[in-house]
Write a protein that holds these residues in place. Structure first.
Motif, PDB file in Angstrom:
ATOM      1  N   VAL A 180      -1.391   9.350  -4.755  1.00 33.87           N
ATOM      2  CA  VAL A 180      -1.195   7.977  -5.252  1.00 33.87           C
ATOM      3  C   VAL A 180      -0.157   7.241  -4.397  1.00 33.87           C
ATOM      4  O   VAL A 180      -0.330   6.065  -4.079  1.00 33.87           O
ATOM      5  N   LEU A 181       0.911   7.943  -3.998  1.00 34.41           N
ATOM      6  CA  LEU A 181       1.901   7.343  -3.092  1.00 34.41           C
ATOM      7  C   LEU A 181       1.235   6.895  -1.794  1.00 34.41           C
ATOM      8  O   LEU A 181       1.483   5.785  -1.297  1.00 34.41           O
ATOM      9  N   ALA A 182       0.378   7.756  -1.247  1.00 36.42           N
ATOM     10  CA  ALA A 182      -0.288   7.429   0.013  1.00 36.42           C
ATOM     11  C   ALA A 182      -1.184   6.199  -0.143  1.00 36.42           C
ATOM     12  O   ALA A 182      -1.213   5.324   0.726  1.00 36.42           O
ATOM     13  N   ARG A 183      -1.885   6.149  -1.263  1.00 36.98           N
ATOM     14  CA  ARG A 183      -2.767   4.998  -1.529  1.00 36.98           C
ATOM     15  C   ARG A 183      -1.948   3.707  -1.631  1.00 36.98           C
ATOM     16  O   ARG A 183      -2.310   2.665  -1.075  1.00 36.98           O
ATOM     17  N   ALA A 184      -0.839   3.751  -2.368  1.00 39.01           N
ATOM     18  CA  ALA A 184       0.015   2.571  -2.526  1.00 39.01           C
ATOM     19  C   ALA A 184       0.570   2.127  -1.166  1.00 39.01           C
ATOM     20  O   ALA A 184       0.698   0.929  -0.895  1.00 39.01           O
ATOM     21  N   ARG A 185       0.903   3.081  -0.307  1.00 37.00           N
ATOM     22  CA  ARG A 185       1.453   2.742   1.010  1.00 37.00           C
ATOM     23  C   ARG A 185       0.395   2.122   1.910  1.00 37.00           C
ATOM     24  O   ARG A 185       0.707   1.250   2.733  1.00 37.00           O
ATOM     25  N   ARG A 186      -0.855   2.556   1.779  1.00 38.70           N
ATOM     26  CA  ARG A 186      -1.935   1.887   2.533  1.00 38.70           C
ATOM     27  C   ARG A 186      -2.080   0.435   2.078  1.00 38.70           C
ATOM     28  O   ARG A 186      -2.276  -0.468   2.889  1.00 38.70           O
ATOM     29  N   LEU A 187      -1.976   0.223   0.767  1.00 36.19           N
ATOM     30  CA  LEU A 187      -2.046  -1.142   0.241  1.00 36.19           C
ATOM     31  C   LEU A 187      -0.880  -1.991   0.765  1.00 36.19           C
ATOM     32  O   LEU A 187      -1.066  -3.147   1.165  1.00 36.19           O
ATOM     33  N   ALA A 188       0.324  -1.405   0.766  1.00 33.98           N
ATOM     34  CA  ALA A 188       1.502  -2.136   1.252  1.00 33.98           C
ATOM     35  C   ALA A 188       1.334  -2.535   2.710  1.00 33.98           C
ATOM     36  O   ALA A 188       1.683  -3.653   3.112  1.00 33.98           O
ATOM     37  N   ALA A 189       0.776  -1.624   3.508  1.00 34.01           N
ATOM     38  CA  ALA A 189       0.567  -1.919   4.931  1.00 34.01           C
ATOM     39  C   ALA A 189      -0.464  -3.029   5.113  1.00 34.01           C
ATOM     40  O   ALA A 189      -0.289  -3.925   5.959  1.00 34.01           O
ATOM     41  N   ALA A 190      -1.531  -2.994   4.316  1.00 35.82           N
ATOM     42  CA  ALA A 190      -2.551  -4.047   4.398  1.00 35.82           C
ATOM     43  C   ALA A 190      -1.944  -5.407   4.046  1.00 35.82           C
ATOM     44  O   ALA A 190      -2.237  -6.421   4.692  1.00 35.82           O
ATOM     45  N   CYS A 191      -1.078  -5.423   3.043  1.00 36.98           N
ATOM     46  CA  CYS A 191      -0.416  -6.676   2.652  1.00 36.98           C
ATOM     47  C   CYS A 191       0.495  -7.182   3.769  1.00 36.98           C
ATOM     48  O   CYS A 191       0.483  -8.381   4.105  1.00 36.98           O
ATOM     49  N   ARG A 192       1.259  -6.278   4.366  1.00 35.71           N
ATOM     50  CA  ARG A 192       2.184  -6.662   5.446  1.00 35.71           C
ATOM     51  C   ARG A 192       1.447  -7.316   6.610  1.00 35.71           C
ATOM     52  O   ARG A 192       1.942  -8.239   7.239  1.00 35.71           O
ATOM     53  N   ASP A 193       0.234  -6.833   6.888  1.00 37.47           N
ATOM     54  CA  ASP A 193      -0.542  -7.394   7.997  1.00 37.47           C
ATOM     55  C   ASP A 193      -0.806  -8.885   7.809  1.00 37.47           C
ATOM     56  O   ASP A 193      -1.061  -9.604   8.779  1.00 37.47           O
ATOM     57  N   PHE A 194      -0.756  -9.343   6.554  1.00 38.41           N
ATOM     58  CA  PHE A 194      -1.021 -10.760   6.265  1.00 38.41           C
ATOM     59  C   PHE A 194       0.233 -11.500   5.820  1.00 38.41           C
ATOM     60  O   PHE A 194       0.160 -12.608   5.272  1.00 38.41           O
ATOM     61  N   GLY A 195       1.400 -10.867   6.028  1.00 31.93           N
ATOM     62  CA  GLY A 195       2.655 -11.534   5.691  1.00 31.93           C
ATOM     63  C   GLY A 195       2.900 -11.677   4.207  1.00 31.93           C
ATOM     64  O   GLY A 195       3.619 -12.578   3.768  1.00 31.93           O
ATOM     65  N   VAL A 196       2.306 -10.786   3.428  1.00 29.67           N
ATOM     66  CA  VAL A 196       2.452 -10.822   1.964  1.00 29.67           C
ATOM     67  C   VAL A 196       3.092  -9.508   1.527  1.00 29.67           C
ATOM     68  O   VAL A 196       2.748  -8.447   2.053  1.00 29.67           O
ATOM     69  N   ASP A 197       4.036  -9.552   0.572  1.00 28.99           N
ATOM     70  CA  ASP A 197       4.579  -8.269   0.133  1.00 28.99           C
ATOM     71  C   ASP A 197       3.716  -7.675  -0.981  1.00 28.99           C
ATOM     72  O   ASP A 197       2.953  -8.371  -1.663  1.00 28.99           O
ATOM     73  N   LEU A 198       3.810  -6.363  -1.134  1.00 30.25           N
ATOM     74  CA  LEU A 198       2.962  -5.625  -2.069  1.00 30.25           C
ATOM     75  C   LEU A 198       3.054  -6.150  -3.501  1.00 30.25           C
ATOM     76  O   LEU A 198       2.023  -6.344  -4.155  1.00 30.25           O
ATOM     77  N   PRO A 199       4.256  -6.416  -4.042  1.00 27.99           N
ATOM     78  CA  PRO A 199       4.323  -6.894  -5.430  1.00 27.99           C
ATOM     79  C   PRO A 199       3.647  -8.247  -5.642  1.00 27.99           C
ATOM     80  O   PRO A 199       3.086  -8.501  -6.712  1.00 27.99           O
ATOM     81  N   THR A 200       3.689  -9.116  -4.639  1.00 32.05           N
ATOM     82  CA  THR A 200       3.023 -10.417  -4.760  1.00 32.05           C
ATOM     83  C   THR A 200       1.517 -10.231  -4.901  1.00 32.05           C
ATOM     84  O   THR A 200       0.873 -10.834  -5.770  1.00 32.05           O
ATOM     85  N   ALA A 201       0.963  -9.376  -4.057  1.00 32.69           N
ATOM     86  CA  ALA A 201      -0.475  -9.103  -4.154  1.00 32.69           C
ATOM     87  C   ALA A 201      -0.812  -8.438  -5.480  1.00 32.69           C
ATOM     88  O   ALA A 201      -1.825  -8.760  -6.113  1.00 32.69           O
ATOM     89  N   ALA A 202       0.052  -7.511  -5.927  1.00 28.62           N
ATOM     90  CA  ALA A 202      -0.198  -6.811  -7.191  1.00 28.62           C
ATOM     91  C   ALA A 202      -0.212  -7.767  -8.375  1.00 28.62           C
ATOM     92  O   ALA A 202      -1.025  -7.628  -9.297  1.00 28.62           O
TER      93      ALA A 202
END
Length: 316
Positions: free
Chosen positions: A246-268
């Protein structure tokens, strides 16, 4: 179905009252009241609470602020199914809230119990009515009693005009679907089952669209796992230590968000509102700063391409 919802505009972001009921840790009265005021100042007009939250403390604190506001300018929900009875044995609350156990919770899904629950809540809130009543945690206690007793009682209260809208507050998407099929519900408050990380509740949400039952999404951060731009090793998921997968999955999501200049909590925070069933995302807070941050995240621009990138991580 769900006709009462047509007259209720919850706004995109709601305020969840568990934190100001001293969930996990005590916060001073002043800080709690300042947190509710910060929510009001941020434009939030939907507030959710429950007798369960701090053995009534959340309702008392929320009411202390809201009773001074114009009653037609906000929507408040509380929950039924647990009555608070006097407790002479003392000690601290055993259910995760840092409060003295001067009362104890007693399950009661009967019509008489539900009516009394609302009366007790109004007394603690200092208000003359609540807008929404949810049957609380029937999936934890006795789902069939909730369906056979609790939901008809709530429908009756709505017919009488005691509340404007009714629903269920649950963690189980399967149990929520049973309730949606069994009664004319305006709302389902669903915790942690439709998030950026996981969407096991899609069949429920599709049925809610058909029945015109709105979904109030809570637990959008998956117990804090998605609450920070970087996912720490000790992150929690479903109130326990997050497993490595689950940590790995969340980190993939965080990286995808960073690519678009968005932080993970905003997308969540914004993700659940992309589904047509979801009418509001309600988030708890224990400080004014958290409220301000959540409001900023809900208002931040997110490029459409990000959502396609997030979808791609599900296939990895």
């Amino acid at each position: 179905m769900g006709t009462a919802m047509n007259s209720l505009d919850l706004g995109k972001l709601g305020f969840g009252g568990a934190g100001i009921g001293n969930l996990y840790r005590a916060i001073p009265d002043g800080e709690a009241l300042a947190t509710v005021l910060a929510a009001w100042d941020a434009g939030i007009r939907y507030f959710d609470t429950a007798p369960h939250y701090g053995l009534g403390l959340s309702e008392q604190r929320l009411g202390a602020v809201l009773r001074d506001k114009p009653r037609n300018e906000f929507i408040i929900s509380t929950k039924v199914g647990r009555l608070l009875e006097p407790n002479s044995s003392g000690g601290q609350d055993p259910e995760g809230f840092d409060v003295p156990a001067t009362t104890r919770r007693v399950w009661d899904f009967s019509e008489a119990g539900i009516r009394r629950s609302i009366e007790d809540s109004l007394e603690r809130l200092g208000l003359d009515h609540v807008d929404i009543a949810y049957l609380h945690d029937a999936d934890v206690h006795d789902l069939q009693a909730g369906i056979s007793q609790g939901l008809p009682a709530l429908e009756k209260l709505r017919d009488e005009g005691v509340v404007r809208a009714i629903g269920v507050g649950l963690n189980s998407a399967e149990a929520a679907l049973e309730c949606v099929e069994a009664a004319d519900l305006d709302l389902v408050m669903l915790a942690g089952r439709y998030t950026l990380l996981e969407q096991p509740s899609v069949p429920l949400l599709e049925r809610c669209v058909e029945r015109r039952t709105g979904v109030v999404n809570v637990g959008a951060y998956n117990s804090g796992l998605l609450a920070r731009p970087e996912v720490p090793d000790d992150a929690h998921y479903n109130y326990n230590q997050a497993p490595p997968t689950v940590l790995a999955r969340a980190r993939r999501l965080a990286a995808a968000c960073r690519d678009f200049g968005v932080d993970l909590p905003t997308a969540a925070l914004q993700f659940p509102l992309r589904h047509p069933a979801v009418v509001n995302v309600t988030v708890g807070a224990t400080s004014p700063e958290q409220v301000v941050t959540n409001a900023a995240r809900m208002g931040a621009p997110v490029p459409e391409e990000l959502w396609a990138a997030v979808e791609a991580t599900r296939r990895d």
